[in-house]
Structure formats: structure tokens, C-alpha cells
Scaffold this motif. Structure first.
Motif, mmCIF file in Angstrom:
data_model
loop_
_atom_site.group_PDB
_atom_site.id
_atom_site.type_symbol
_atom_site.label_atom_id
_atom_site.label_comp_id
_atom_site.label_asym_id
_atom_site.label_seq_id
_atom_site.Cartn_x
_atom_site.Cartn_y
_atom_site.Cartn_z
ATOM 1 N N TYR A 283 0.650 -1.350 0.143
ATOM 2 C CA TYR A 283 -0.203 -0.392 -0.023
ATOM 3 C C TYR A 283 0.541 1.386 0.166
ATOM 4 C CZ TYR A 283 -3.724 -3.157 1.381
ATOM 5 O OH TYR A 283 -4.908 -3.789 2.053
ATOM 6 N N GLU A 429 -7.983 8.478 -3.250
ATOM 7 C CA GLU A 429 -7.084 7.926 -2.446
ATOM 8 C C GLU A 429 -7.555 7.352 -0.792
ATOM 9 O OE1 GLU A 429 -4.250 7.857 -4.502
ATOM 10 O OE2 GLU A 429 -3.271 6.957 -3.007
ATOM 11 N N GLN A 438 -9.054 3.814 9.988
ATOM 12 C CA GLN A 438 -8.242 3.317 9.774
ATOM 13 C C GLN A 438 -7.090 4.299 11.063
ATOM 14 O OE1 GLN A 438 -6.271 1.053 7.490
ATOM 15 N NE2 GLN A 438 -8.298 0.000 7.955
ATOM 16 N N LYS A 445 -6.126 0.478 19.420
ATOM 17 C CA LYS A 445 -4.221 -0.409 19.305
ATOM 18 C C LYS A 445 -3.588 0.461 20.655
ATOM 19 C CE LYS A 445 -2.493 -3.431 16.447
ATOM 20 N NZ LYS A 445 -2.022 -3.611 14.885
HETATM 21 C C1 LIG Z 1 -5.007 23.609 -6.229
HETATM 22 C C2 LIG Z 1 -4.731 21.568 -6.230
HETATM 23 C C3 LIG Z 1 -5.679 21.023 -7.114
HETATM 24 C C4 LIG Z 1 -4.819 19.593 -6.567
HETATM 25 C C5 LIG Z 1 -6.293 18.928 -7.331
HETATM 26 C C6 LIG Z 1 -5.631 17.938 -9.127
HETATM 27 C C7 LIG Z 1 -5.151 16.535 -8.262
HETATM 28 C C8 LIG Z 1 -4.963 16.102 -9.602
HETATM 29 C C9 LIG Z 1 -4.261 14.292 -8.858
HETATM 30 C C10 LIG Z 1 -5.435 13.450 -8.198
HETATM 31 C C11 LIG Z 1 -5.177 12.529 -8.499
HETATM 32 C C12 LIG Z 1 -6.073 11.439 -8.141
HETATM 33 C C13 LIG Z 1 -5.352 9.993 -7.557
HETATM 34 C C14 LIG Z 1 -6.784 9.099 -7.191
HETATM 35 C C15 LIG Z 1 -6.057 7.630 -7.064
HETATM 36 C C16 LIG Z 1 -6.478 6.681 -6.455
HETATM 37 O O1 LIG Z 1 -7.877 7.227 -5.923
HETATM 38 S S1 LIG Z 1 -5.627 5.348 -6.517
HETATM 39 C C17 LIG Z 1 -6.413 3.921 -4.977
HETATM 40 C C18 LIG Z 1 -5.954 4.766 -3.858
HETATM 41 N N1 LIG Z 1 -7.425 3.551 -3.180
HETATM 42 C C19 LIG Z 1 -7.512 3.386 -1.598
HETATM 43 O O2 LIG Z 1 -7.023 4.532 -1.307
HETATM 44 C C20 LIG Z 1 -8.180 2.208 -1.145
HETATM 45 C C21 LIG Z 1 -8.648 2.784 0.110
HETATM 46 N N2 LIG Z 1 -8.525 1.180 0.973
HETATM 47 C C22 LIG Z 1 -7.254 1.586 1.546
HETATM 48 O O3 LIG Z 1 -6.223 2.166 1.451
HETATM 49 C C23 LIG Z 1 -7.450 -0.125 2.064
HETATM 50 O O4 LIG Z 1 -7.250 -1.146 1.529
HETATM 51 C C24 LIG Z 1 -7.669 -0.103 3.794
HETATM 52 C C25 LIG Z 1 -9.442 1.053 3.487
HETATM 53 C C26 LIG Z 1 -6.726 0.352 4.304
HETATM 54 C C27 LIG Z 1 -8.530 -1.313 4.057
HETATM 55 O O5 LIG Z 1 -7.305 -2.569 4.215
HETATM 56 P P1 LIG Z 1 -6.918 -4.360 4.453
HETATM 57 O O6 LIG Z 1 -5.590 -4.435 4.198
HETATM 58 O O7 LIG Z 1 -8.219 -4.588 3.381
HETATM 59 O O8 LIG Z 1 -7.757 -4.312 6.093
HETATM 60 P P2 LIG Z 1 -7.233 -4.115 7.515
HETATM 61 O O9 LIG Z 1 -7.019 -5.245 7.871
HETATM 62 O O10 LIG Z 1 -8.094 -2.341 7.703
HETATM 63 O O11 LIG Z 1 -5.481 -3.271 6.942
HETATM 64 C C28 LIG Z 1 -4.313 -4.145 7.648
HETATM 65 C C29 LIG Z 1 -3.119 -3.756 8.270
HETATM 66 O O12 LIG Z 1 -2.835 -3.460 7.411
HETATM 67 C C30 LIG Z 1 -2.672 -1.213 7.830
HETATM 68 N N3 LIG Z 1 -2.242 -0.743 6.317
HETATM 69 C C31 LIG Z 1 -3.254 -0.231 5.731
HETATM 70 N N4 LIG Z 1 -3.014 0.405 4.636
HETATM 71 C C32 LIG Z 1 -1.756 0.210 4.872
HETATM 72 C C33 LIG Z 1 -1.132 1.214 4.718
HETATM 73 N N5 LIG Z 1 -1.352 2.250 3.200
HETATM 74 N N6 LIG Z 1 0.797 1.654 4.692
HETATM 75 C C34 LIG Z 1 0.578 0.998 6.020
HETATM 76 N N7 LIG Z 1 -0.322 0.036 6.906
HETATM 77 C C35 LIG Z 1 -1.644 -0.194 6.292
HETATM 78 C C36 LIG Z 1 -3.821 -1.658 8.616
HETATM 79 O O13 LIG Z 1 -3.276 -0.412 9.593
HETATM 80 C C37 LIG Z 1 -3.777 -2.920 9.575
HETATM 81 O O14 LIG Z 1 -2.807 -2.957 10.138
HETATM 82 P P3 LIG Z 1 -2.993 -3.824 12.041
HETATM 83 O O15 LIG Z 1 -3.960 -3.302 12.485
HETATM 84 O O16 LIG Z 1 -3.147 -5.310 11.109
HETATM 85 O O17 LIG Z 1 -1.402 -4.152 12.240
#
Ligand SMILES: CCCCCCCCCCCCCCCC(=O)SCCNC(=O)CCNC(=O)[C@H](O)C(C)(C)COP(=O)(O)OP(=O)(O)OC[C@H]1O[C@@H](n2cnc3c(N)ncnc32)[C@H](O)[C@@H]1OP(=O)(O)O
Ligand SMILES: Cc1cc2nc3c(=O)[nH]c(=O)nc-3n(C[C@H](O)[C@H](O)[C@H](O)COP(=O)(O)OP(=O)(O)OC[C@H]3O[C@@H](n4cnc5c(N)ncnc54)[C@H](O)[C@@H]3O)c2cc1C
Length: 669
Positions: A283, A429, A438, A445
Motif C-alpha cells: 500500500y 486515494e 483506519q 490499538k
Molecule cells: C489546487 C490543487 C488541486 C489539486 C487537484 C488535482 C490533482 C490531480 C491529481 C489527483 C490524483 C488522484 C489520484 C487518485 C488515485 C486513487 O484513488 S488510487 C486508489 C486508492 N485507493 C484507496 O485508497 C483504497 C482505500 N483502501 C485502503 O487503503 C485499504 O485497503 C484499507 C481501507 C486500508 C483496508 O486495508 P485491508 O488490508 O483490507 O484491511 P485492514 O485489516 O484494515 O488493514 C490491515 C493492516 O494494514 C495496515 N494498513 C492499511 N493500509 C496501510 C497503508 N497504506 N500503509 C501501511 N499500513 C497499512 C492497517 O493498519 C492494518 O494494520 P494492523 O492493524 O493489522 O497492524
């Protein structure tokens, strides 16, 4: 204040004269260094002076014209970057000031970082130089039609075939179609695709793969690949310059070495090997991008505030008794109480963004040295700050539109487009609610570990002071006492800790941890927000401890910091009262102090937004013009609308004239 009450078109000159601080020195404090001011200024002017980068008619273009215009600008920007041999820092700024979302944002912002973060050295050597020279264009294809937040729920498969040493990438269902990736729809030749890795009959979960999508000769999709744009989005112009795309794979074969293999590998025989690094590094690109989104929040917010402050100094309504001058709307206390907290927030986000960049760099250095201990905190901070700053910024841009009255609703004010471009930051994001949960998980924890005597560190270090913070009572007695940073910090720490402990206690009463977390999730969100706001307030105070040079600069920043903190206290008074951190009387004193602080900001307001150093081109707002000559600009802008190209509108002959000339009468008339 005589000049303030003037009434000439050079009104802002009078406003600037009332400032109590050195604006050039404030520009340095805002940008981070004298060098940063210089390079920002140079790049902004380079863009503003180039006719290809004009954007004043952008909202009048059709989607196709807008997209072509975006391709033209991106290609021209690249040409200038090469011709002028710009450094990476200069090139990034040039793109920022071009200010038109497009495929390059994802190419540089996610595709390249994904390969750098998750590719082996060999893979980086092969792919990064091609990407750097734009021989390939890449995007980040993670989200699918059926799943975005739940990354582990993605359905695309990459099945290893040992016979040919290839992965077979496939979309087994409609919901597994990739959906949303920016740059995918029309521009990208390649993507980093996230898919379930299957080898030797076992599903090893989500991994990244580099997949070529289009021919490098004629741009046509490669065999087995179906792709296109997902359609028009919110607002005219705005984010419609971006080709967010859909992508389906029909058993597409890629060589084994196009799996990003830094974290785990598949051998020639098909054996899955995971290195000793935490799985969460998969991630990593999201952590990187969330950190940059916090910096973007201060940019977007400061733009909106700059427009609203300058226009509020120009706009006059009421107050002319016996023919005297009318009142600048900026002098209304209500306008100040809505606008100045947003001005303070812009500075607060700027400084917390600076700190977050430092944190990210620090964590990366530790990861290189195989120290993974700070990864959970980096995740919580980036997720939490991304969530809080983008939600507040989107709301603030809309508030700035309202602060500009009717004219704020015109495209030429720049605010509708800014809002439409910015608001998806609350979703992309990582949906802001999902990210706050999160943070809450991290807090729960940390609280549970307090009992075992483990001392929390970093941004949760305050929780170690639990004995004191759970029972302390604020000593504030007068409004002036709220100017003491220690008094503010104490109540913010006590509020955040007490809310977290309350949640933890209530969760422990539930039949299971999971059920308790789900049941308590609305409270957990508020607890996470309290923790993140504490971080922002703390980092603002820490900024004030640094060496800040220039006449009056520190005093202005102190005022803004106090406004930011006391405004939050006022807004979330319920939290502070219900957790017993302050009394109702102390809450009222905080509000009284806020009013005094607004009065101190008033003569400095225009100079404080000048310190953002934005060109009129970047602001693209007739209301936010540097010279304040708003009305002639508004009037001239109206005539540029395509509807005004002819005096008689198209459609008159077919639809208006027959109506006006109709002989038919309603029988009852
Ligand atoms: C003037 C200016 C205007 C500007 C304006 C123009 C700008 C113009 C550009 C825009 C640009 C747009 C660009 C968009 C681009 C997309 O949107 S790309 C797609 C992005 N997608 C996402 O962000 C998906 C969101 N979901 C997630 O991040 C994760 O899957 C979740 C929600 C964290 C859940 O993860 P999971 O592994 O299913 O579940 P979970 O059991 O909760 O986590 C497991 C473990 O991993 C850890 N973990 C989870 N994530 C992370 C991580 N990232 N790092 C480290 N550890 C993590 C958790 O803490 C947990 O740790 P423990 O408690 O077990 O120790
Ligand atoms: C403009 C834009 C650009 C994008 N660019 C890209 C890109 O380049 N590449 C890419 O891969 N993706 C991209 N995305 C996709 C983006 O990352 C996802 O839309 C985002 O992560 C949210 O996921 P979702 O759409 O599945 O929302 P959902 O998760 O379906 O959210 C719907 C609702 O459910 C709620 N919800 C979901 N899960 C929970 C939970 N566990 N608890 C409580 N509430 C929950 C949310 O809060 C929300 O209110 C982009 C999206 C947009 C809008």
C-alpha cells in the motif's frame, strides 16, 4: 483605516498599506525557503506568460475539446521542460501551475512511484527511464467497478503459467472491470495493475503488475484488452479534463518479470516467495500520494481564500447613511468569523503538510534500513491528515463561494471549477470515512497497549500522560489565557485522549472487538478527527518555535495559529464540554478571544493572502485579481460567453419566434 474605506479601483493598495508585517518575509515562511519562493515565482510566471497555457475559456469547451486541450498543454509543458532543461523540482511546479488535471498527474504521481516503491532494482532500471522520457505513459489501475475501498476484495486475477513463464491477467466478472484510473481512458500505454496472484493453484492476494495496454505504434488497444473513458463527471470543465477509464482483460499474457517483485516473487517454477518485509508495503504508493494530497489541500484552500478575501475587501454593501461610503463586506464581523478561520486553516495545512513530508521521508529512510516500526504511524498520519484536510478544504471552497455572494457562482469567479476539481479529493486515494476508521483502529490499538505499560511515541506520545490528561481541568480564567499555547495543547490532548478512551471502554463492553468497533464507528470517527486536529494544532505551534524571520511575521502566524485552534474549539465545543476538558464559561472565553483575534487579522488580511504569491493566471478568478479591479473584469468576461457570440440566439427561428407569433390561444383565455 482611512485607506480601507476608500472606494477607488485601487482599493487593494490601501489594504496592503495597512499590513503590520513584511509580506516578502511571509512569502518565505509560507513557501518554506527563499529558494522555494524564487522557483515558485519563476515557474508560475513562465506558465502565465505562455499563451498555450491560457485557461480563461476552459469552462466553455466541450468534453472532447477540453481533453484535446489537455493533451496539447501536457505535450507543450513537456517540450518546455526539455527545452529549458528544468530540474525535477521546477518541472513539478510548472505542471502544478498549468493547473489542468490530466494523465501526467497519474503518470508522475502514481505510476512512477509504484514502480520505484514496489519494483526490484532491475525492474526500476528497465521501466523508470522509459517513463521519465515519456516513451511510455502509465497509470495506476487498482479500483474496480465492484470494489474501491476494500482493496483485498479486488477480483482481477493474474494466474502464473509455468509452461510459458507468463502471468495470464483476466477480468472474470463485470465487477472486476478496472474503473476510475486517471489517464487510463484514452492516454496511457501502460498501467500498474493490481490483481490477485494465483500460482500452483493458490490465491496469494493482491499484487502489482506492469501491463502494456496500447500499441506504442498506433495507440490501439492490445489483443484481449477492452478500454475506454467512464464518462462525464461533476461540474463543467473541471475534472473532465481527466480520462478516468474502464479496462477489461481477456486472458492477457505478460512476462513473469512484469510482476512488481520487490516485496514478493514468483520463481520460474511458480513458487511464491515473500520477503521479510511487511505486507502493508504493497500500500506504499497510497501512503506517498496521501502525503502529497495534504500539501494540495493547502494550495486549493489558499486559492479559494485568496479570492474571497480580496473580493470581500472590494465588495461593499449597506452602511451608507446620509450618502456616506458603504461598508466593505470584509468589515462585517460575520464575514470575518466565516473567512478568517479558513485563512488560518490554509496556513495550518501548509505547515502540517511540510511536517508530513518530513515524516514520510524519515519513514522511507528507516524502511531502507529495514526498520518498519514507524510504518503504522505513517499510515495513520497520512490517512488521517488526508481525510481531515480534504474534507475541510472542500467545505471551505464552497463557503468561499458563498462569501462572494452571487458573483461567486459565476464560472469567472474561479470558485465553481475549483470546487468541482477539488471535491473528489474526499473520495480518491481512500474515502475519507474509511481512512478515519483506519486512524481509529490505530488509536484503539495504542490505547489497549497503554495498560501493558508500553509508552506510545510520535504523534500518540501524549497518550502516555494518561493519568494527568484523564482528570486535568483547564486553568483558563480570562479570554487572554487562551493565548497560552500550553493551555490550548492541554485541552486538545485531553479531549483526544478522553474520546479515544471512552470508545475503547465502550468497545470492550461489546460481545466481540469487531462488533464493538462496528457499533461504535460513528464515535470512533469523531475520536479520530480529534486526534488529527491535535496533530495539526501541535505542528502549527512547533512551526512557531522555529526561526521565523521578518518584521511582524511571527506575530501574524501566532494569531493565525490561535485562530485555528480556538475556532476548532468553538466548532467542537460539544466534545470539549462532554469530556469535561473545559467549562461552558471557558468555552465562552475562547469565543471572546476569537473575536479579538479576528480584529487583529482584519488590517492584515489582504497582505496575508498576497503572501501566497499566486499569479492572476493561477487564481483564474475575476474576483481574486491582484489589482482588485473586479467590476470591469466581470463585465468583460460575460461577453466572452459563446451565448453572446450572436445577438439573436441559435434556436430563435425554430423555437422562440413561433412561440411569440403563435395564433393559437388557450380556450379559457
Ligand atoms: C489546487 C490543487 C488541486 C489539486 C487537484 C488535482 C490533482 C490531480 C491529481 C489527483 C490524483 C488522484 C489520484 C487518485 C488515485 C486513487 O484513488 S488510487 C486508489 C486508492 N485507493 C484507496 O485508497 C483504497 C482505500 N483502501 C485502503 O487503503 C485499504 O485497503 C484499507 C481501507 C486500508 C483496508 O486495508 P485491508 O488490508 O483490507 O484491511 P485492514 O485489516 O484494515 O488493514 C490491515 C493492516 O494494514 C495496515 N494498513 C492499511 N493500509 C496501510 C497503508 N497504506 N500503509 C501501511 N499500513 C497499512 C492497517 O493498519 C492494518 O494494520 P494492523 O492493524 O493489522 O497492524
Ligand atoms: C476523481 C477520481 C479519481 C480516481 N482515480 C483513481 C485512480 O487513478 N486509480 C484508481 O485505482 N482509483 C481511482 N479512483 C477510485 C478511488 O480510489 C475510489 O473511488 C475510492 O477509493 C473510494 O472507493 P469506492 O469508490 O469503492 O467507495 P465505496 O467504498 O463504495 O464508498 C461508498 C460509501 O461507503 C462507505 N464505506 C465503505 N466502506 C466502509 C466501511 N468499511 N465502513 C464504513 N463506511 C464505509 C464510504 O464512506 C462511502 O460513503 C478515483 C476516484 C475518483 C472519484
Amino acid at each position: 483605516m482611512a485607506a480601507v474605506d476608500g472606494g477607488e479601483v485601487d482599493h487593494l493598495a490601501g489594504e496592503r498599506a495597512t499590513a503590520h508585517f513584511d509580506v516578502d518575509a511571509m512569502k518565505v515562511a509560507w513557501a518554506g525557503s527563499r529558494h522555494a519562493v524564487e522557483v515558485n515565482d519563476r515557474m508560475a510566471r513562465l506558465v502565465a506568460s505562455d499563451p498555450v497555457f491560457r485557461k480563461d475559456t476552459r469552462t466553455m469547451l466541450s468534453r472532447k475539446e477540453l481533453f484535446k486541450d489537455t493533451l496539447k498543454k501536457a505535450a507543450h509543458a513537456w517540450k518546455r521542460i526539455v527545452e529549458l532543461r528544468l530540474t525535477e523540482e521546477e518541472a513539478n511546479l510548472l505542471r502544478l501551475y498549468v493547473d489542468q488535471p490530466g494523465y501526467v498527474d497519474l503518470h508522475w504521481g502514481m505510476f512512477v512511484p509504484a514502480i520505484k516503491g514496489q519494483g526490484t532494482e532491475e525492474q526500476q532500471k528497465k521501466w523508470v527511464p522509459m517513463a521519465y522520457k515519456f516513451q511510455i505513459i502509465g497509470c495506476y489501475a487498482q479500483t474496480e467497478l465492484g470494489h474501491g475501498s476494500n482493496v483485498q476484495g479486488l477480483e482481477t486475477t493474474a494466474t502464473f503459467d509455468p509452461n510459458t513463464d507468463e502471468f495470464v491477467v483476466h477480468s472474470p466478472t463485470l465487477t472486476s472491470s478496472k474503473w476510475w484510473p486517471g489517464g487510463l481512458g484514452k492516454a496511457s500505454t501502460h498501467a500498474v495493475v493490481y490483481a490477485r496472484l494465483i500460482t500452483q493453484g493458490k490465491d496469494y492476494g493482491i499484487h502489482g503488475f506492469i501491463v502494456q495496454l496500447r500499441s506504442l505504434d498506433d495507440h490501439s488497444p492490445l489483443p484481449g484488452i477492452t478500454l475506454g473513458d467512464i464518462g462525464g463527471k461533476f461540474g463543467s470543465g473541471a475534472y473532465n479534463s481527466m480520462d478516468n477509464g474502464v479496462l477489461r482483460f481477456d486472458h492477457v499474457r505478460i512476462p513473469r518479470d512484469q510482476m512488481l517483485m520487490r516485496l514478493s516473487q514468483v520463481t520460474r517454477e511458480g513458487k511464491y516467495v515473500h520477503s521479510d518485509v511487511p505486507k502493508q508495503l504493497l500500500y506504499g504508493t497510497m501512503v506517498y500520494v496521501r502525503q502529497t494530497i495534504v500539501a494540495d489541500a493547502s494550495k486549493a484552500l489558499s486559492r479559494a481564500v485568496c479570492i474571497a478575501v480580496r473580493y470581500s475587501a472590494i465588495r461593499k454593501q449597506f452602511g451608507s447613511q446620509a450618502g456616506g461610503p458603504e461598508t466593505q463586506v470584509l468589515n462585517y464581523k460575520t464575514q470575518q468569523s466565516r473567512l478568517f478561520p479558513l485563512l488560518a486553516s490554509a496556513y495550518a495545512y501548509r505547515f502540517v503538510g511540510e511536517w508530513l513530508k518530513w515524516l514520510y521521508t524519515d519513514v522511507m529512510q528507516k524502511l531502507e534500513a529495514k526498520d518498519y516500526s514507524t510504518l503504522p504511524e505513517a499510515h495513520a498520519c497520512t490517512a488521517g491528515l488526508k481525510s481531515v484536510t480534504t474534507s475541510a478544504t472542500a467545505d471551505a471552497i464552497e463557503e468561499c463561494r458563498k462569501l462572494c455572494g452571487g458573483h461567486g457562482y459565476l464560472n469567472s469567479s474561479g470558485l465553481p471549477e475549483l470546487f468541482a476539481v477539488y471535491v473528489p479529493a474526499c473520495t480518491y486515494e481512500g474515502d475519507n470515512v474509511v481512512l478515519l476508521l483506519q486512524v481509529a483502529r490505530f488509536l484503539m490499538k495504542t490505547v489497549s497497549q497503554l495498560a501493558s505499560g508500553k509508552q506510545p511515541v510520535g504523534t500518540t506520545a501524549y497518550m502516555g500522560n494518561i493519568q494527568y490528561l484523564m482528570q486535568c481541568k483547564s486553568a483558563v480564567n480570562t479570554a487572554g489565557d487562551w493565548l497560552n499555547p500550553a493551555a490550548i495543547k492541554e485541552v486538545f490532548e485531553a479531549r483526544a485522549l478522553r474520546m479515544a478512551v471512552n470508545c475503547a471502554q465502550n468497545i470492550s463492553k461489546a460481545p466481540s472487538q469487531e462488533e464493538g468497533f462496528s457499533e461504535l464507528s460513528p464515535d470512533l470517527l469523531e475520536s479520530a478527527v480529534a486526534h488529527v486536529q491535535l496533530i495539526i494544532v501541535t505542528k502549527f505551534f512547533e512551526k512557531l518555535q522555529q526561526d521565523i524571520i521578518g518584521h511582524g511575521v511571527k506575530e501574524q502566524l501566532q494569531n493565525l495559529c490561535n485562530i485555528y485552534a480556538l475556532f476548532l474549539l468553538h466548532k467542537h465545543l460539544g466534545d470539549f464540554l462532554s469530556t469535561g476538558c473545559i467549562t461552558p464559561k471557558q468555552g465562552a472565553l475562547a469565543n471572546e478571544q476569537l473575536g479579538r483575534l479576528y480584529a487583529q487579522v482584519r488590517p492584515n488580511a489582504v497582505a496575508l493572502v498576497d503572501a501566497f504569491d499566486y499569479t492572476d493566471h493561477y487564481l483564474s478568478s475575476v474576483l481574486g485579481r491582484y489589482d482588485g479591479d473586479v467590476y470591469p473584469a466581470l463585465y468583460a468576461e460575460a461577453w466572452k460567453d459563446p451565448l453572446n457570440e450572436t445577438v439573436i440566439p441559435d434556436g430563435y427561428q425554430e423555437h422562440l419566434r413561433p412561440l411569440l407569433k403563435q395564433q393559437l390561444k388557450f380556450s379559457r383565455l
